[in-house]
Scaffold this motif. Structure first.
Motif, PDB file in Angstrom:
ATOM      1  N   THR A 154       0.822  -1.201   0.000  1.00 17.27           N
ATOM      2  CA  THR A 154       0.000   0.000   0.000  1.00 17.27           C
ATOM      3  C   THR A 154       0.857   1.252   0.000  1.00 17.27           C
ATOM      4  O   THR A 154       1.767   1.394   0.820  1.00 17.27           O
ATOM      5  CB  THR A 154      -0.923   0.027   1.230  1.00 17.27           C
ATOM      6  N   GLU A 171      -2.839   0.800  10.998  1.00 11.33           N
ATOM      7  CA  GLU A 171      -2.425   1.306   9.695  1.00 11.33           C
ATOM      8  C   GLU A 171      -3.075   2.656   9.424  1.00 11.33           C
ATOM      9  O   GLU A 171      -4.282   2.822   9.561  1.00 11.33           O
ATOM     10  CB  GLU A 171      -2.797   0.331   8.580  1.00 11.33           C
ATOM     11  N   VAL A 172      -2.250   3.606   9.039  1.00 15.10           N
ATOM     12  CA  VAL A 172      -2.727   4.918   8.602  1.00 15.10           C
ATOM     13  C   VAL A 172      -2.410   5.056   7.126  1.00 15.10           C
ATOM     14  O   VAL A 172      -1.256   4.906   6.714  1.00 15.10           O
ATOM     15  CB  VAL A 172      -2.055   6.057   9.389  1.00 15.10           C
ATOM     16  N   VAL A 173      -3.442   5.313   6.321  1.00 10.33           N
ATOM     17  CA  VAL A 173      -3.275   5.456   4.881  1.00 10.33           C
ATOM     18  C   VAL A 173      -3.585   6.893   4.503  1.00 10.33           C
ATOM     19  O   VAL A 173      -4.713   7.362   4.689  1.00 10.33           O
ATOM     20  CB  VAL A 173      -4.189   4.490   4.103  1.00 10.33           C
ATOM     21  N   GLY A 176      -6.681   7.776   2.425  1.00 11.49           N
ATOM     22  CA  GLY A 176      -7.475   6.560   2.313  1.00 11.49           C
ATOM     23  C   GLY A 176      -8.135   6.204   3.628  1.00 11.49           C
ATOM     24  O   GLY A 176      -8.379   7.060   4.489  1.00 11.49           O
ATOM     25  N   GLU A 177      -8.404   4.940   3.825  1.00 10.32           N
ATOM     26  CA  GLU A 177      -9.073   4.447   5.031  1.00 10.32           C
ATOM     27  C   GLU A 177      -8.042   3.861   5.989  1.00 10.32           C
ATOM     28  O   GLU A 177      -7.312   2.940   5.649  1.00 10.32           O
ATOM     29  CB  GLU A 177     -10.105   3.381   4.666  1.00 10.32           C
ATOM     30  N   SER A 178      -7.976   4.404   7.187  1.00 11.23           N
ATOM     31  CA  SER A 178      -7.054   3.920   8.208  1.00 11.23           C
ATOM     32  C   SER A 178      -7.770   2.951   9.131  1.00 11.23           C
ATOM     33  O   SER A 178      -8.986   3.049   9.331  1.00 11.23           O
ATOM     34  CB  SER A 178      -6.491   5.098   9.009  1.00 11.23           C
ATOM     35  N   THR A 179      -7.023   2.004   9.702  1.00 12.57           N
ATOM     36  CA  THR A 179      -7.670   0.946  10.489  1.00 12.57           C
ATOM     37  C   THR A 179      -6.908   0.635  11.771  1.00 12.57           C
ATOM     38  O   THR A 179      -5.683   0.760  11.833  1.00 12.57           O
ATOM     39  CB  THR A 179      -7.774  -0.359   9.665  1.00 12.57           C
ATOM     40  N   ASN A 181      -6.776  -2.831  13.959  1.00 18.15           N
ATOM     41  CA  ASN A 181      -7.198  -4.229  13.995  1.00 18.15           C
ATOM     42  C   ASN A 181      -7.228  -4.716  15.446  1.00 18.15           C
ATOM     43  O   ASN A 181      -6.688  -5.760  15.791  1.00 18.15           O
ATOM     44  CB  ASN A 181      -6.247  -5.085  13.156  1.00 18.15           C
ATOM     45  N   THR A 192     -15.908  14.128  16.198  1.00 18.18           N
ATOM     46  CA  THR A 192     -15.856  14.295  14.757  1.00 18.18           C
ATOM     47  C   THR A 192     -16.402  15.662  14.412  1.00 18.18           C
ATOM     48  O   THR A 192     -17.464  16.051  14.898  1.00 18.18           O
ATOM     49  CB  THR A 192     -16.693  13.219  14.037  1.00 18.18           C
TER      50      THR A 192
END
Length: 211
Positions: A154, A171-173, A176-179, A181, A192
């Protein structure tokens, strides 16, 4: 103007010191520029008058450009300003590789056993930290501590691999979409921002939240 000690067969120098500053120590070590140092059997500073300011230390350590450091058996730097430290470590220009069998690409950092591969060279503009950390996504950072090879592709991503070599725990993108797990516990405040692109004013029901 040169002091030389030859091997027993008189086929190569063991030590060579020239009055202009060139210094080579080791059977067959080569130093062609007076701003360089070559130490180790077969160590080679690059063999070119334009490859200056190099430090090459280790058996068969080699330099293929200028202003670089190669330390370790068969360590090799292929571009200017690179640093390779460790046996069979390879670094490209402006790359930093530390560890055995590491491959640091151009403008990259690779630290840890077999980090930064594909070997040799590694992917440009990446940071790989930890044994077998081998991320290849452009402009990415990979931290790997799970003991097996983690090789995400990625781009523009920062990933931490602790329990799996294929699924990042975090994971930070970029863009994009960060997750996460894992479960997340927030002890501070989380919020927000609200946006209304169609109206000039935004009506907020404060009963819905304290922020």
């Amino acid at each position: 103007d040169t002091i030389q000690f030859r091997n027993s067969g008189d086929t190569s120098d063991i030590l060579s010191l020239n009055s202009d500053g060139k210094f080579a120590l080791g059977d067959g070590a080569i130093c062609t520029v007076n701003t360089n140092v070559s130490i180790g059997k077969g160590a080679d500073d690059g063999g070119s008058a334009s490859y200056g300011n190099n430090v090459v230390i280790g058996s068969s350590a080699t330099a293929a450009h200028k202003s670089l450091v190669a330390i370790g058996a068969s360590a090799n730097v292929t571009g200017a300003q690179g640093i390779a430290i460790g046996k069979d470590c390879i670094a490209a220009g402006s790359g930093i590789g530390i560890g055995h069998f590491v491959g640091a690409g151009t403008n990259s950092v690779a630290v840890g056993e077999s980090a930064g591969r594909p070997f040799p060279g590694g992917t440009a503009n990446t940071i790989n930290i930890g044994s077998l950390s081998q991320g290849t996504g452009a402009n990415s950072m990979t931290f790997n501590v799970n003991g097996t090879a983690a090789a995400p592709t990625t781009a523009n991503a920062f990933g931490v691999y602790m329990t799996s070599n294929t699924t990042p725990d975090f994971e930070v993108v970029g863009g994009g979409e960060s997750t996460f797990n894992t479960s997340v516990k927030i002890t501070g405040q989380g919020y927000t921002e609200l946006h209304d692109t169609t109206n000039t004013t935004l009506t907020v029901d404060w009963n819905n939240s304290n922020i």
